[in-house]
Design a protein around this motif. Structure first.
Motif, PDB file in Angstrom:
ATOM      1  N   THR A  94      56.066   9.515  11.974  1.00  0.00           N
ATOM      2  CA  THR A  94      57.471   9.612  12.401  1.00  0.00           C
ATOM      3  C   THR A  94      57.512  10.055  13.847  1.00  0.00           C
ATOM      4  O   THR A  94      56.899  11.070  14.211  1.00  0.00           O
ATOM      5  CB  THR A  94      58.239  10.618  11.522  1.00  0.00           C
ATOM      6  N   ASP A  95      58.225   9.289  14.680  1.00  0.00           N
ATOM      7  CA  ASP A  95      58.305   9.646  16.093  1.00  0.00           C
ATOM      8  C   ASP A  95      59.385  10.699  16.322  1.00  0.00           C
ATOM      9  O   ASP A  95      60.059  11.147  15.381  1.00  0.00           O
ATOM     10  CB  ASP A  95      58.501   8.409  16.966  1.00  0.00           C
ATOM     11  N   ALA A  96      59.570  11.104  17.570  1.00  0.00           N
ATOM     12  CA  ALA A  96      60.481  12.208  17.897  1.00  0.00           C
ATOM     13  C   ALA A  96      61.937  11.879  17.612  1.00  0.00           C
ATOM     14  O   ALA A  96      62.772  12.779  17.548  1.00  0.00           O
ATOM     15  CB  ALA A  96      60.318  12.590  19.373  1.00  0.00           C
ATOM     16  N   GLN A  97      62.263  10.596  17.430  1.00  0.00           N
ATOM     17  CA  GLN A  97      63.643  10.195  17.140  1.00  0.00           C
ATOM     18  C   GLN A  97      63.848   9.813  15.683  1.00  0.00           C
ATOM     19  O   GLN A  97      64.893   9.283  15.308  1.00  0.00           O
ATOM     20  CB  GLN A  97      64.046   9.036  18.053  1.00  0.00           C
TER      21      GLN A  97
ATOM     22  N   ASN B 145      66.796   5.245   8.708  1.00  0.00           N
ATOM     23  CA  ASN B 145      66.166   4.134   9.418  1.00  0.00           C
ATOM     24  C   ASN B 145      65.531   3.220   8.366  1.00  0.00           C
ATOM     25  O   ASN B 145      64.417   3.467   7.913  1.00  0.00           O
ATOM     26  CB  ASN B 145      65.096   4.642  10.395  1.00  0.00           C
TER      27      ASN B 145
ATOM     28  N   ASN C 178      62.104   7.569  13.871  1.00  0.00           N
ATOM     29  CA  ASN C 178      61.657   6.229  13.476  1.00  0.00           C
ATOM     30  C   ASN C 178      60.287   6.325  12.808  1.00  0.00           C
ATOM     31  O   ASN C 178      59.436   7.104  13.236  1.00  0.00           O
ATOM     32  CB  ASN C 178      61.573   5.317  14.707  1.00  0.00           C
TER      33      ASN C 178
END
Length: 227
Positions: free
Chosen positions: A202-205, A163, A207
């Motif tokens: 950092t998010d769960a996906q 990302n 990002n």
């Protein structure tokens, strides 16, 4: 007009801010927010800030949101740094705000930058500059000449993240703890290896965004713009 030798070091800025409790340092400028009792009194404050700016021939970036006024002073003629003109102007605005019944809420002033991972910043920076209508900034970054859009900076690395774009959300260290706690409570992964300068979220996906403070920033601190 300021000269290059008028630029304050980070230590000098911190010394000045000790006498300017309404203000915070942020990416080459001094920022604050004033809340007034009514929208009409906010307009009165804006007029007072305008008079200060004209008297000093030094004009801030200013944004009006109902009964709150967002203000940023920076000396653009020396590349967007803090000089004694900014500290003097900030002191005068604080006096005007007090007379207008303004309440300082500097923690509301947050700034957002877009970071781009790249192995070759020179190969892509001009595309972003032209498309956005930006100009080159202090450290090879890109900035909106009108101070409205987010800054863009390029994190050069031989191994760009999958990302490649992430947000840097800048808040003052004095007001950052609550945001960090609330963000951690969402279940996000929090990497605090570089705290208090920045925390990588950092998010769960997968990002990413960075919650940043003014620590490690300043005209005399190498690499202060990025993380």
């Amino acid at each position: 007009m300021a000269a290059r030798d008028d630029i304050l070091t980070r230590a000098q800025i911190d010394d000045a801010l000790a006498g300017l409790p309404d203000w915070r340092y942020r990416l080459g400028g001094l920022v604050t927010v004033y809340k007034t009792p009514t929208a009409a009194s906010a307009l009165e404050l804006i007029a007072a800030v305008g008079r200060v700016a004209e008297d000093m021939d030094h004009h801030p970036d200013l944004d009006w949101r109902y009964n709150r006024v967002f203000i940023r002073f920076s000396s653009h003629d020396v590349g967007g740094e803090v000089t004694t003109r900014d500290t003097r102007a900030a002191a005068s605005v604080s006096e005007a705000a007090s007379a207008a019944g303004g309440e300082a809420q500097p923690g509301l002033y947050r700034s957002v930058d877009i970071g781009i991972d790249t192995a070759d910043a020179a190969a892509i920076s001009e595309v972003w500059r032209v498309a956005l209508g930006y100009r080159k900034g202090r450290f090879g970054d890109l900035v909106d000449p009108y101070g409205r859009g987010p800054g863009v900076w390029f994190q050069e690395t031989p191994t760009p993240n999958d990302n490649r774009l992430h947000l840097d959300v800048h808040r003052s260290k004095a007001e950052s703890a609550t945001v960090l706690e609330k963000t951690a409570a969402t279940g996000a992964l929090m990497n605090s290896d570089h705290a208090p300068n920045w925390v990588v979220v950092t998010d769960a996906q997968g990002n990413r965004l960075c919650l940043c403070t003014e620590e490690g920033q300043g005209p005399d601190i190498a690499g202060s713009e990025g993380n």
